[in-house]
Structure formats: structure tokens, C-alpha cells
Design an enzyme around this catalytic site. Sequence first.
Site, PDB file in Angstrom:
ATOM      1  N   GLY A  15       0.788  -1.240   0.000  1.00  0.00           N
ATOM      2  CA  GLY A  15       0.000   0.000   0.000  1.00  0.00           C
ATOM      3  C   GLY A  15       0.812   1.277   0.000  1.00  0.00           C
ATOM      4  CG  ASN A  17       1.475   3.235  -5.799  1.00  0.00           C
ATOM      5  OD1 ASN A  17       1.844   4.252  -6.377  1.00  0.00           O
ATOM      6  ND2 ASN A  17       2.073   2.070  -5.963  1.00  0.00           N
ATOM      7  NE  ARG A  93     -10.456 -11.371  -7.115  1.00  0.00           N
ATOM      8  CZ  ARG A  93     -10.763 -12.654  -7.043  1.00  0.00           C
ATOM      9  NH1 ARG A  93     -10.173 -13.434  -6.168  1.00  0.00           N
ATOM     10  NH2 ARG A  93     -11.682 -13.178  -7.849  1.00  0.00           N
ATOM     11  CB  SER A 138       1.457   2.976 -17.454  1.00  0.00           C
ATOM     12  OG  SER A 138       2.599   2.710 -18.225  1.00  0.00           O
ATOM     13  CG  LEU A 146      -4.497  -7.979 -17.364  1.00  0.00           C
ATOM     14  CD1 LEU A 146      -5.184  -7.679 -16.045  1.00  0.00           C
ATOM     15  CD2 LEU A 146      -3.764  -9.300 -17.315  1.00  0.00           C
ATOM     16  CG  ASP A 147      -2.070  -4.937 -16.831  1.00  0.00           C
ATOM     17  OD1 ASP A 147      -2.697  -4.374 -15.921  1.00  0.00           O
ATOM     18  OD2 ASP A 147      -1.357  -5.935 -16.652  1.00  0.00           O
TER      19      ASP A 147
HETATM   20  C1  GAR Z   1       2.950  -1.264  -7.581  1.00  0.00           C
HETATM   21  O1  GAR Z   1       4.249  -1.306  -8.066  1.00  0.00           O
HETATM   22  C2  GAR Z   1       1.962  -1.351  -8.719  1.00  0.00           C
HETATM   23  O2  GAR Z   1       2.441  -0.754  -9.891  1.00  0.00           O
HETATM   24  C3  GAR Z   1       1.822  -2.835  -8.886  1.00  0.00           C
HETATM   25  O3  GAR Z   1       1.806  -3.335  -7.583  1.00  0.00           O
HETATM   26  C4  GAR Z   1       2.637  -2.521  -6.764  1.00  0.00           C
HETATM   27  C5  GAR Z   1       1.884  -2.209  -5.502  1.00  0.00           C
HETATM   28  O4  GAR Z   1       2.720  -1.561  -4.595  1.00  0.00           O
HETATM   29  N1  GAR Z   1       0.613  -3.165  -9.596  1.00  0.00           N
HETATM   30  C6  GAR Z   1       0.521  -4.176 -10.433  1.00  0.00           C
HETATM   31  O5  GAR Z   1       1.441  -4.929 -10.671  1.00  0.00           O
HETATM   32  C7  GAR Z   1      -0.831  -4.324 -11.091  1.00  0.00           C
HETATM   33  N2  GAR Z   1      -0.730  -5.096 -12.283  1.00  0.00           N
HETATM   34  P1  GAR Z   1       2.111  -0.873  -3.302  1.00  0.00           P
HETATM   35  O6  GAR Z   1       1.204  -1.908  -2.631  1.00  0.00           O
HETATM   36  O7  GAR Z   1       3.306  -0.575  -2.456  1.00  0.00           O
HETATM   37  O8  GAR Z   1       1.359   0.336  -3.721  1.00  0.00           O
END
Ligand code: GAR
Length: 214
Positions: A15, A17, A93, A138, A146-147
Site C-alpha cells: 500500500g 501507492n 486480481r 503507467s 487486462l492492463d
Molecule cells: C505497484 O508497483 C503497482 O504498480 C503494482 O503493484 C505494486 C503495488 O505496490 N501493480 C501491479 O502490478 C498491477 N498489475 P504498493 O502496494 O506498495 O502500492
Amino acid sequence: MPSSCRVVVLISGNGTNLQAIIDGCDDNLLADVVGVISNKPEAYGLIRAHHSEIDTSCVIAHRGESRAQYDARLMAAIERYQPDLIVLAGFMRILTDDFVNHYLGRIINIHPSLLPKYTGLNTHQRAIAANDSEHGASVHFVTSELDAGPVILQAKVPIYEDDTAEILAARVHEQEHAIYPLVVKWFSQQRLKLHEGQAYLDGTLIGPSGYAPD
Ligand code: GAR
């Protein structure tokens, strides 16, 4: 939309972000994180939310449950917060088309690569293995593929010769924490729209590498 945008953040892990967005909200992002939902009860992001006195829920997948059944429960948990914006922040997910279409235009994701490169997992390792000279993250609108939804903003980082996936991931993470709150702010200011499958900022079409790629 009310003056302060109600944001629900979906997480599965650390978490960081989420934290960057919470900190941005404190910093006048014109948004309020009104709920954090995790599919993993042990996700550290839930503790971050508690520290900021943000309501949390866990929606844990049941054994044998279909994606549609799970997403229906997830949607019910989200709806309790009456959000304007759904932010996927490391929510690991795959979502059903019905779910995505329900929130189309008000659900965004951050992905650790310069999309359309490296959708899916292990993006840092794959960028190193491909001898890429740059990598990044991104933020994009979520669509049923997806993505692959339209990119809103990207951040680039260099890849150095002796980088490991962990070192590179840390470099990318730092950039994620800068771009994600900014995109949430744009959405809160009602400057960002999804129209007929394309992203617009202030009415101007955003190119395939996101706003102001360089
Ligand atoms: C982040 O790097 C995000 O870009 C990635 O998970 C991480 C979460 O980090 N997301 C994905 O891979 C989605 N396909 P966080 O929990 O420290 O925010």
C-alpha cells in the site's frame, strides 16, 4: 460530483501507492479516501488506512467462488462508500467485464511498466532480461482488456547495467508515488475523462504514452 471526490482504493499488499494518495489528500488533492478494500487480510495497506482513520473492508475470495460472484461481493463493498473514483493500487486480481463496465470511466490502475510493454507480472525482471534501457510505470483507465486501457500518465526511469529487479522496482515505485496522486487530482478536478475508449485531459486527447510523455 461533490467538491471533494470520494475515492475508494483497492489493495492487496504493502500500500505505498495508497499512502502516497492519502498523503496527497492531506495536501489538498481535492479528494478523500473514504474506504480501503483488500482481498488479503494481511495487507499492510490496511494498517496504513487505520493509521489515517480510514474505513477498511476485506473481501476475501471463497473457495470455489466464481470471478463473477467475487466481483459482485466486491461491488457491494465498494458501493457502501458511494465513491466517485475507484483506484486500484496493487490490487492483484483480474476483474470481470461486468465489474469493469459498471465503473468504466471512474476506475484507474497503476501498472509497473511503460505500457503497452510488459502487461501482467514480473515486469521489472522482464525489462532487465530484454536489455531495455528504460522502464517505468503507467497510470491508465481500466477497461475490460487486462492492463490495456488508455494510458493517462507514465513516468520513465533508466535501467543501469547492474540493476536487479528489486533495485529497479524501488526506482519505479518512487515515480509511481509521484504520478498516481497527480492523476487522482486531475480526476478530482474533473479534468480527466474517458470518452469512447480514449483518455482526455482538459478536453484534449491524451496520446498513447500518456500526457506529456517527455
Ligand atoms: C505497484 O508497483 C503497482 O504498480 C503494482 O503493484 C505494486 C503495488 O505496490 N501493480 C501491479 O502490478 C498491477 N498489475 P504498493 O502496494 O506498495 O502500492
